[in-house]
Motif scaffolding. Structure first.
Motif, short mmCIF file in Angstrom:
data_model
loop_
_atom_site.label_atom_id
_atom_site.label_comp_id
_atom_site.label_asym_id
_atom_site.label_seq_id
_atom_site.Cartn_x
_atom_site.Cartn_y
_atom_site.Cartn_z
N ALA A 1 22.84 70.37 31.43
CA ALA A 1 23.94 71.15 32.02
C ALA A 1 24.72 70.31 33.02
N ALA A 2 24.01 69.49 33.77
CA ALA A 2 24.69 68.62 34.75
C ALA A 2 25.62 67.64 34.03
N ARG A 3 25.14 67.11 32.91
CA ARG A 3 25.99 66.17 32.15
C ARG A 3 27.19 66.88 31.55
N GLU A 4 26.98 68.10 31.09
CA GLU A 4 28.09 68.89 30.55
C GLU A 4 29.14 69.10 31.64
N LEU A 5 28.67 69.45 32.82
CA LEU A 5 29.58 69.65 33.95
C LEU A 5 30.39 68.37 34.19
N MET A 6 29.70 67.24 34.19
CA MET A 6 30.40 65.97 34.44
C MET A 6 31.48 65.72 33.38
N SER A 7 31.20 66.14 32.14
CA SER A 7 32.16 65.86 31.07
C SER A 7 33.44 66.69 31.25
N LEU A 8 33.33 67.85 31.94
CA LEU A 8 34.53 68.67 32.17
C LEU A 8 35.55 67.95 33.04
N ASP A 9 35.06 67.02 33.82
CA ASP A 9 35.95 66.34 34.75
C ASP A 9 37.06 65.58 34.02
N ASP A 10 36.79 65.15 32.78
CA ASP A 10 37.82 64.44 32.02
C ASP A 10 39.06 65.30 31.84
N GLU A 11 38.84 66.58 31.53
CA GLU A 11 39.99 67.45 31.33
C GLU A 11 40.78 67.59 32.65
N MET A 12 40.04 67.71 33.76
CA MET A 12 40.73 67.82 35.04
C MET A 12 41.60 66.59 35.29
N ASP A 13 41.07 65.43 34.98
CA ASP A 13 41.84 64.19 35.18
C ASP A 13 43.10 64.21 34.31
N GLN A 14 42.94 64.70 33.08
CA GLN A 14 44.10 64.73 32.18
C GLN A 14 45.15 65.73 32.67
N LEU A 15 44.67 66.88 33.16
CA LEU A 15 45.62 67.87 33.70
C LEU A 15 46.38 67.28 34.88
N ARG A 16 45.64 66.57 35.72
CA ARG A 16 46.32 65.99 36.87
C ARG A 16 47.33 64.93 36.43
N MET A 17 46.97 64.17 35.41
CA MET A 17 47.90 63.17 34.92
C MET A 17 49.15 63.85 34.37
N SER A 18 48.98 64.97 33.70
CA SER A 18 50.15 65.66 33.13
C SER A 18 51.07 66.18 34.26
N LEU A 19 50.47 66.61 35.37
CA LEU A 19 51.29 67.03 36.52
C LEU A 19 52.11 65.85 37.04
N PHE A 20 51.41 64.75 37.15
CA PHE A 20 52.02 63.56 37.68
C PHE A 20 53.23 63.16 36.82
N ARG A 21 53.01 63.20 35.50
CA ARG A 21 54.10 62.86 34.58
C ARG A 21 55.27 63.82 34.73
N ALA A 22 54.94 65.12 34.88
CA ALA A 22 56.01 66.12 34.99
C ALA A 22 56.88 65.87 36.22
N THR A 23 56.24 65.51 37.33
CA THR A 23 57.04 65.36 38.56
C THR A 23 57.93 64.12 38.52
N VAL A 24 57.48 63.08 37.84
CA VAL A 24 58.31 61.87 37.82
C VAL A 24 59.24 61.81 36.61
N ASP A 25 59.19 62.84 35.78
CA ASP A 25 60.07 62.88 34.61
C ASP A 25 61.51 63.14 35.05
N SER A 26 62.44 62.59 34.27
CA SER A 26 63.85 62.73 34.67
C SER A 26 64.32 64.19 34.60
#
Lengths: 223, 223
Positions: free
Chosen positions: A146-171
């Motif tokens: 379960a701990a490893r499963e929890l750790m794997s969820l973090d990838d999605e959070m990183d991707q969501l944050r990256m998508s925010l970042f892209r949205a703010t710097v988009d023209s």
């Protein structure tokens, strides 16, 4: 029947789980407050952080008492020290939820997050709440899978944050600098909540296996 | 002559001070890298964070060994547990300096910080480095007056961060959304370094007096 020390350890773990539950609520409510511009809810999260802090103090006092009275060794000692760290992680997650609520309050009656990013933040809020809940259960169950499963969820959070970042710097970004700064900081707060959950999961794995799992390379190398 | 346990405690405190020194260097260098666009320096900070992490592991192992072998009570126990927390705070400050360096690297050959904010960031970098250095000394000297002085420096950091915030949302801001996001996150990183120093100072005061000083109300209520 377990001895008094192990009963006390279990008692402390249950308090940690209760604390995780409070933090989970704070994450969910602050996200709702953020996306609906609900001032009352934001105020509740902000004033509610005092109970998280109070639980932290209680758990710390109890853990100290056990350290002093029982002088535990080996795995019991590691468990108590890990408890002291986990409680600090949970307290910090509570602060981060409070930060989210404060941005909601600051922008009221406006809503800090542009409409087109609501889904992203809703998903981040749910993901963070899920990770906090899993952390709370993990403290008691000490389930490495379960701990490893929890750790794997973090990838999605990183991707969501990256998508925010892209949205703010988009023209096509139309919400100015202030909107981008809010989104950048909010994204950082959710990401940090997830980071603390990962850190908690790593401590659980360490307690069970004696080894720390390697730190993930973050998907966003920049911020 | 001090007994072996107290010698070991002092030894650990010295390692914490060495760790603080490494973190101080990382803060200074990352700020230089940021403001001069020095890629080599940024890379040095990023790869150098491994030594901070290694020191953390060393101190933790030693503190654990002392907890297990010596079974300290009362003030000795509190000192060891405080050590485990301080080392975690220092490690985190190292990470934050690394984040600054990563933004410097990301923007290279450009410079992430607009010219008119260089003085503010230079001051933030110096202030943060000073606070880290004072934290390192404080771990050994346990000087309550010095700890309080350190805490008072945090006010200036809060004000500097507020001035950044104002600059980015001002109508005269000419560096777009990406520039504002960089400045917002960088400001947050320096502020967090200072927060960790304050937290360390509070632990020192607690160790000496038995009371935690009250948490300051942040000057920026919002982020």
């Amino acid at each position: 029947m377990r001895d008094s020390f192990h009963q006390q350890l279990e008692h402390i773990s249950e308090e940690l789980t209760a604390m995780a539950r409070l933090v989970e609520l704070a994450v969910t409510r602050s996200t709702d407050a953020l996306l609906t511009g609900n001032l009352t809810l934001a105020e509740q999260v902000i004033s509610g952080d005092a109970s998280v802090d109070a639980l932290q103090k209680l758990v710390e006092d109890e853990a100290f008492e056990q350290l002093a009275l029982q002088q535990p060794v080996a795995s019991d000692l590691r468990a108590l020290v890990a408890t002291l760290r986990m409680v600090a992680e949970l307290e910090r997650m509570g602060d981060l939820a409070e930060h989210v609520a404060k941005i909601a309050r600051l922008r009221y009656p406006d809503i800090a997050v542009p409409r087109e990013l609501h889904d992203t933040f809703r998903r981040m809020g749910r993901l963070a709440a899920t990770m906090v809940r899993m952390s709370g259960l993990n403290v008691i169950e000490r389930d490495v899978a379960a701990a490893r499963e929890l750790m794997s969820l973090d990838d999605e959070m990183d991707q969501l944050r990256m998508s925010l970042f892209r949205a703010t710097v988009d023209s096509s970004w139309q919400h100015g600098v202030e909107g981008a700064v809010d989104v950048a900081l909010l994204g950082r707060y959710y990401e940090r909540i997830a980071d603390h959950c990962v850190s908690l999961a790593r401590r659980v794995i360490y307690l069970v296996t004696g080894d720390y799992p390697p730190v993930e390379v973050p998907a966003i190398p920049t911020h």
